[in-house]
Design a protein around this motif. Structure first.
Motif, PDB file in Angstrom:
ATOM      1  N   GLY A  17       0.698  -1.250  -0.115  1.00 59.88           N
ATOM      2  CA  GLY A  17       0.114  -0.246  -0.182  1.00 59.88           C
ATOM      3  C   GLY A  17       0.820   1.566   0.074  1.00 59.88           C
ATOM      4  N   ARG A  18       1.920   1.069   0.892  1.00 59.28           N
ATOM      5  CA  ARG A  18       2.960   2.460   1.273  1.00 59.28           C
ATOM      6  C   ARG A  18       3.157   2.751  -0.613  1.00 59.28           C
ATOM      7  NH1 ARG A  18       3.669   0.556   5.653  1.00 59.28           N
ATOM      8  NH2 ARG A  18       5.691  -1.003   5.743  1.00 59.28           N
ATOM      9  N   ALA A  19       3.677   1.261  -1.037  1.00 54.14           N
ATOM     10  CA  ALA A  19       4.580   1.625  -2.900  1.00 54.14           C
ATOM     11  C   ALA A  19       3.469   2.281  -3.651  1.00 54.14           C
ATOM     12  CB  ALA A  19       4.743   0.501  -3.430  1.00 54.14           C
ATOM     13  N   VAL A  20       2.011   1.960  -3.702  1.00 54.05           N
ATOM     14  CA  VAL A  20       1.641   2.310  -4.051  1.00 54.05           C
ATOM     15  C   VAL A  20       0.589   4.479  -4.610  1.00 54.05           C
ATOM     16  CG1 VAL A  20      -1.499   2.660  -4.675  1.00 54.05           C
ATOM     17  CG2 VAL A  20      -0.477   0.278  -4.712  1.00 54.05           C
ATOM     18  N   ILE A  21       0.672   4.312  -2.700  1.00 54.24           N
ATOM     19  CA  ILE A  21       0.442   5.650  -2.245  1.00 54.24           C
ATOM     20  C   ILE A  21       1.892   6.028  -2.562  1.00 54.24           C
ATOM     21  CG2 ILE A  21       0.641   7.287  -0.212  1.00 54.24           C
ATOM     22  CD1 ILE A  21      -1.329   4.970   1.267  1.00 54.24           C
ATOM     23  N   ALA A  22       3.303   6.105  -2.592  1.00 51.79           N
ATOM     24  CA  ALA A  22       4.297   6.378  -3.185  1.00 51.79           C
ATOM     25  C   ALA A  22       4.201   6.746  -5.244  1.00 51.79           C
ATOM     26  CB  ALA A  22       5.578   5.557  -2.670  1.00 51.79           C
ATOM     27  N   ILE A  23       3.672   5.905  -5.240  1.00 53.93           N
ATOM     28  CA  ILE A  23       3.480   5.774  -7.399  1.00 53.93           C
ATOM     29  C   ILE A  23       2.317   7.641  -7.679  1.00 53.93           C
ATOM     30  CG2 ILE A  23       2.231   5.276  -9.567  1.00 53.93           C
ATOM     31  CD1 ILE A  23       3.094   2.633  -7.944  1.00 53.93           C
ATOM     32  N   ARG A  24       1.592   7.085  -6.277  1.00 53.71           N
ATOM     33  CA  ARG A  24       0.464   8.280  -6.378  1.00 53.71           C
ATOM     34  C   ARG A  24       1.189  10.176  -6.350  1.00 53.71           C
ATOM     35  NH1 ARG A  24      -3.705   9.340  -1.916  1.00 53.71           N
ATOM     36  NH2 ARG A  24      -1.937   9.896  -0.431  1.00 53.71           N
ATOM     37  N   GLU A  25       1.887   9.742  -4.806  1.00 53.18           N
ATOM     38  CA  GLU A  25       2.922  11.217  -4.771  1.00 53.18           C
ATOM     39  C   GLU A  25       4.103  11.836  -6.192  1.00 53.18           C
ATOM     40  OE1 GLU A  25       1.740  12.875  -2.242  1.00 53.18           O
ATOM     41  OE2 GLU A  25       0.484  11.524  -1.597  1.00 53.18           O
ATOM     42  N   ASP A  26       4.746  10.468  -6.491  1.00 54.69           N
ATOM     43  CA  ASP A  26       5.840  10.556  -7.771  1.00 54.69           C
ATOM     44  C   ASP A  26       6.370  10.029  -8.160  1.00 54.69           C
ATOM     45  OD1 ASP A  26       7.915  11.738  -8.772  1.00 54.69           O
ATOM     46  OD2 ASP A  26       8.295  13.565  -7.114  1.00 54.69           O
ATOM     47  N   GLU A  27       5.560   9.878  -9.338  1.00 55.05           N
ATOM     48  CA  GLU A  27       5.985   8.583 -10.219  1.00 55.05           C
ATOM     49  C   GLU A  27       7.297   8.181 -10.258  1.00 55.05           C
ATOM     50  OE1 GLU A  27       3.716   6.742 -13.799  1.00 55.05           O
ATOM     51  OE2 GLU A  27       2.576   7.785 -12.394  1.00 55.05           O
ATOM     52  N   ILE A  28       8.190   9.012 -10.700  1.00 58.32           N
ATOM     53  CA  ILE A  28       9.663   8.678 -11.224  1.00 58.32           C
ATOM     54  C   ILE A  28      10.338   8.650  -9.765  1.00 58.32           C
ATOM     55  CG2 ILE A  28      11.231  10.564 -11.944  1.00 58.32           C
ATOM     56  CD1 ILE A  28       8.886  12.052 -13.542  1.00 58.32           C
ATOM     57  N   ALA A  29       9.934   9.553  -8.581  1.00 58.27           N
ATOM     58  CA  ALA A  29      10.636   9.214  -7.940  1.00 58.27           C
ATOM     59  C   ALA A  29      10.892   7.853  -6.982  1.00 58.27           C
ATOM     60  CB  ALA A  29      10.311  10.352  -6.457  1.00 58.27           C
ATOM     61  N   ALA A  30       9.271   7.278  -7.080  1.00 59.63           N
ATOM     62  CA  ALA A  30       9.219   6.115  -6.445  1.00 59.63           C
ATOM     63  C   ALA A  30       9.961   4.881  -7.532  1.00 59.63           C
ATOM     64  CB  ALA A  30       7.289   5.953  -6.767  1.00 59.63           C
TER      65      ALA A  30
END
Lengths: 327, 290
Positions: free
Chosen positions: A182-195
Motif C-alpha cells: 500500500g505504501r508503494a501504491v501511495i508513493a506512486i501517487r505522490e511522485d511516480e519518478i521518485a517512486a
C-alpha cells in the motif's frame, strides 16, 4: 500494542452490534422491504466506492470504467448460478469468486495497455473499456438477454451476506493500504519518478491495485445481480461510473472512511428526497467543480474518521490516534 | 459501388469527427488536459443552430456563424472559471473538474429544454450523382466545410503570429512567457478556436443525423477524443487522420458487420493503436523530465 488490541476488539464489537441491530430491525419488520432495498444498495455502493478509491484515491489514477467491471461480475455470476446444480450456498460462493476473478482478469487485460501510458489515457481507455463491455453484453444476447435484460436470477443476496462481504472488502483494502504494498501504491501517487527511482516497480503495482479494485467491483456486481434478480446492461453505463467517482471525490480521495460515508449519503439522499432526483446531477456537478477548485483532495481529503478520536473527545482529552496507521 | 458509397459516408462523418478532434488535440497540446466538456459544446452548438433556424428563422450559414461565436465564448468562460485556477494542480483534479463541467452543461440543458430529442431542421435537400454513386448535398456540404476549416486552421497555426504563440506555449509555457508571449491570452484563443470548431462539428453532425438531445455530445465527444488519440494527441494532421479513420471504420462496420458492433470496433481500434504505438499514429514520443 495493548491499545491496538483494545481498539480492534472495540471495532469488532461495534460491527457485531450494528449487525445484530439491523438483523433485529429487519426481522421485526421495522425496516420494511423498501428500506431494506436502499440498505442493500448502500452496502453495494460502499464496496464500489471503497474499491474505486484504491485506484483513484490511493494510486492517483482516474478510471471511468468501474461500472464495466461491476457488469462483468454481475453477468458472470448470474450465468453461473442460473445453470449451477450445486446447493444454493455453495453455488453462490463459487459465483462470487468467479465474478471477482473474471472482473480482475478484465482489469488486467485493460490495465496492461492502459497503465503503460500516462495518467490521462487511463481515463479514456477505461471509459472505452466500460463501453466495450456494455456493448459486448448487448451483442451476445443469446446468453445475456441483451438490452432486454437478464431475468430470473436466483435471489441469494440478503442483508447478512452482503454486510459481511462489505466488511471483508473494507478490511482487505484497508490492510493492503497499510501494508508495504500500500505504501508503494501511495508513493506512486505522490511522485511516480521518485517512486521508480527507489525501486518500486510502477507497472506491477499499478496493475496490482487495478486488479484488486476490479476484483471487488466484480464481487459487488455479483451481489447486485443476486439481489436485483434482473440485470439491464444500461444500468452499468458511463453515468454509473461517474457516480462512483463522485462518491470517491466527495468522500476524499485517499480516505476509506470518507468513501463509506459518501456512498452512504449519496445513495440514501436521492431515495429519501424524491423531488431532488431531477436536480441531483446538477448539484453534484457544481459541487464537484467547487470541491476541485477549493479542496482538490476531496471533501475530507485523506483524513480518516476515527471512532477513538470521538471517544477521546467525550473523555475530554486528546486522542492518541494521530498516527496514520490507525483508523 | 456500395463500397464507395460507404466510403463517402465514412469520409463525411469522419470529417466531423476530425473537426471535433482538432479541438481536443489543440487544447490537450497546450494545457495537457482532456477537456471532457468539449463533447457537450458540440451539443450546445447544435441547440444554438436549431433555435436560430427554427425560432429566429435565420439561414444555416448565419446560424453556424452564431454557434461558432457563442461556443467560442462559452469555451473561454469554461477555461477561465474552471480550468485556469487548476493549471498547477495535479492532473486528476483538472480531469475531475472537466467531468464536472461536462455533467453541468448536460444537466442545465436537460432541465431547460427537456431530455427528449428534438428534430433538427432540414438544411439542404436532394442529392447529385457522380457516375452511379449518389451523394447527398448534406454530405458534400459537410466534407466541404470541414476541409475548408481544416485548411484555415492549418494556416492560422503555421502562418500567423497567434499560431506561432500557440506552438510556443504548447512546447514550453515558461519559456514562451519569458519571450513575451501572453500565455493566458494564447490559451483562451486556443479554447475559443477549439470550441468554435466543435460547434460547427455539432451543427454538421445534426444536419446528417437530425435529432438533437442534451446527451448527444457525450458519446460523440468521446469518439472524437478517441480519434485524436489514435492520430496522436497534440498533432493537428494526426487529429484529421484519426477522425477520418474513425468515420470510415464506423460506416464500414455498420455496412458490412453489424451496427451493434460499431462502438466496440471503434474503441477496439483505440486499444490496438495504443498497444502498438502509445503516442498515436502521428504523435511524437516525449520523454518525461524530472
Amino acid at each position: 500494542m495493548k491499545n491496538n488490541f483494545k481498539y480492534t476488539a472495540f471495532i469488532v464489537l461495534l460491527l457485531l452490534v450494528t449487525y445484530f441491530v439491523f438483523v433485529f430491525l429487519i426481522s421485526s419488520k421495522t425496516i420494511n422491504n423498501y428500506y431494506q432495498g436502499i440498505l442493500m444498495l448502500i452496502m453495494i455502493n460502499v464496496m464500489l466506492a471503497v474499491s474505486l478509491n484504491l485506484v483513484t484515491g490511493f494510486l492517483g489514477q482516474l478510471t471511468l470504467g468501474h461500472a464495466g467491471f461491476m457488469a462483468i461480475g454481475a453477468y458472470v455470476s448470474a450465468l453461473f448460478t442460473k445453470v449451477s446444480e450445486l446447493p444454493d450456498i455453495l453455488s453462490f460462493v463459487i459465483a462470487l469468486i468467479l465474478a471477482g476473478i473474471a472482473a480482475a482478469a478484465a482489469g488486467i487485460i485493460i490495465g496492461i495497455p492502459a497503465l503503460r501510458l500516462k495518467g490521462d489515457y487511463i481515463a479514456i481507455l477505461t471509459l472505452s473499456a466500460g463501453e466495450i463491455i456494455r456493448g459486448l453484453i448487448i451483442y451476445f444476447d443469446e446468453y445475456t438477454g441483451g438490452s432486454r435484460g437478464m431475468k430470473m436470477i436466483p435471489a441469494y443476496s440478503n442483508f447478512s451476506n452482503v454486510f459481511w462481504i462489505m466488511i471483508i472488502t473494507i478490511f482487505v483494502i484497508y490492510s493492503i493500504i497499510h501494508s508495504r504494498h500500500g505504501r508503494a501504491v501511495i508513493a506512486i501517487r505522490e511522485d511516480e519518478i521518485a517512486a521508480e527511482s527507489v525501486g518500486i516497480n510502477i507497472v506491477n503495482y499499478k496493475l496490482f491495485a487495478f486488479c484488486i479494485s476490479a476484483f471487488f467491483a466484480g464481487v459487488a456486481g455479483a451481489l447486485f445481480a443476486h439481489y436485483n434478480t434482473l440485470l439491464d446492461p444500461n444500468n452499468f453505463d458511463y453515468n454509473y461510473s461517474i457516480e462512483m467517482l463522485i462518491m470517491v471525490v466527495f468522500g476524499g480521495m485517499g480516505s476509506l472512511t470518507g468513501s463509506i460515508v459518501a456512498a452512504l449519503g449519496l445513495t440514501a439522499l436521492p431515495q429519501i428526497l424524491s423531488d431532488f432526483s431531477n436536480y441531483r446531477m446538477l448539484l453534484y456537478s457544481i459541487l464537484l467543480i467547487i470541491i476541485m477548485l477549493f479542496k482538490p483532495s476531496g471533501l475530507f481529503g485523506t483524513h480518516e474518521f476515527s471512532i477513538m478520536a470521538i471517544g477521546g473527545l467525550f473523555k475530554g482529552k486528546k486522542s492518541k490516534t494521530k498516527k496514520r496507521g490507525d483508523l | 459501388m456500395n463500397f464507395i458509397q460507404q466510403l463517402i459516408n465514412g469520409l463525411s462523418i469522419g470529417s466531423v469527427y476530425a473537426l471535433v478532434a482538432l479541438g481536443y488535440t489543440m487544447v490537450y497540446g497546450i494545457v495537457k488536459l482532456i477537456n471532457f466538456a468539449h463533447g457537450d459544446i458540440i451539443m450546445v452548438g447544435s441547440y444554438i443552430v436549431l433555435f436560430s433556424m427554427k425560432s429566429a428563422g435565420f439561414p444555416f450559414w448565419i446560424s453556424i456563424l452564431g454557434a461558432f461565436t457563442l461556443c467560442a465564448i462559452l469555451g473561454v468562460v469554461i477555461e477561465r472559471v474552471a480550468y485556469k485556477p487548476l493549471r498547477q494542480a495535479p492532473r486528476i483534479s483538472a480531469l475531475i473538474t472537466a467531468i464536472g463541467v461536462s455533467i453541468l452543461i448536460q444537466n442545465v440543458f436537460m432541465l431547460s429544454f427537456k431530455p427528449d430529442p428534438r428534430p433538427f431542421p432540414n438544411v439542404i435537400d436532394g442529392n447529385f450523382g457522380i457516375g452511379s454513386i449518389n451523394v447527398s448535398y448534406t454530405t458534400a456540404l459537410t466534407i466541404g466545410i470541414s476541409v475548408l476549416l481544416m485548411i484555415l486552421l492549418q494556416l492560422i497555426v503555421k502562418k500567423t503570429k497567434v499560431g506561432k504563440a500557440m506552438r510556443a506555449v504548447s512546447e514550453d509555457e515558461g519559456a514562451a512567457s519569458l519571450m513575451g508571449i501572453n500565455v493566458n491570452r494564447t490559451i483562451s484563443i486556443t479554447f475559443a478556436i477549439g470550441s468554435g470548431l466543435a460547434a460547427v462539428g455539432g451543427a454538421l453532425y445534426s444536419a446528417a443525423y437530425p435529432l438533437v438531445d442534451p446527451f448527444m455530445g457525450a458519446m460523440f465527444g468521446l469518439k472524437a477524443f478517441v480519434a485524436a488519440v489514435i492520430g496522436g494527441i497534440g498533432s493537428i494532421p494526426g487529429a484529421i487522420l484519426g477522425g477520418l479513420i474513425m468515420g470510415i471504420a464506423e460506416s464500414m462496420t455498420k455496412a458490412y458487420i453489424s451496427s451493434q458492433l460499431t462502438d466496440i470496433i471503434v474503441f477496439g481500434i483505440l486499444i490496438v493503436v495504443l498497444l502498438v504505438k502509445p503516442s498515436g499514429i502521428m504523435g511524437k514520443n516525449v520523454k518525461e523530465k524530472v
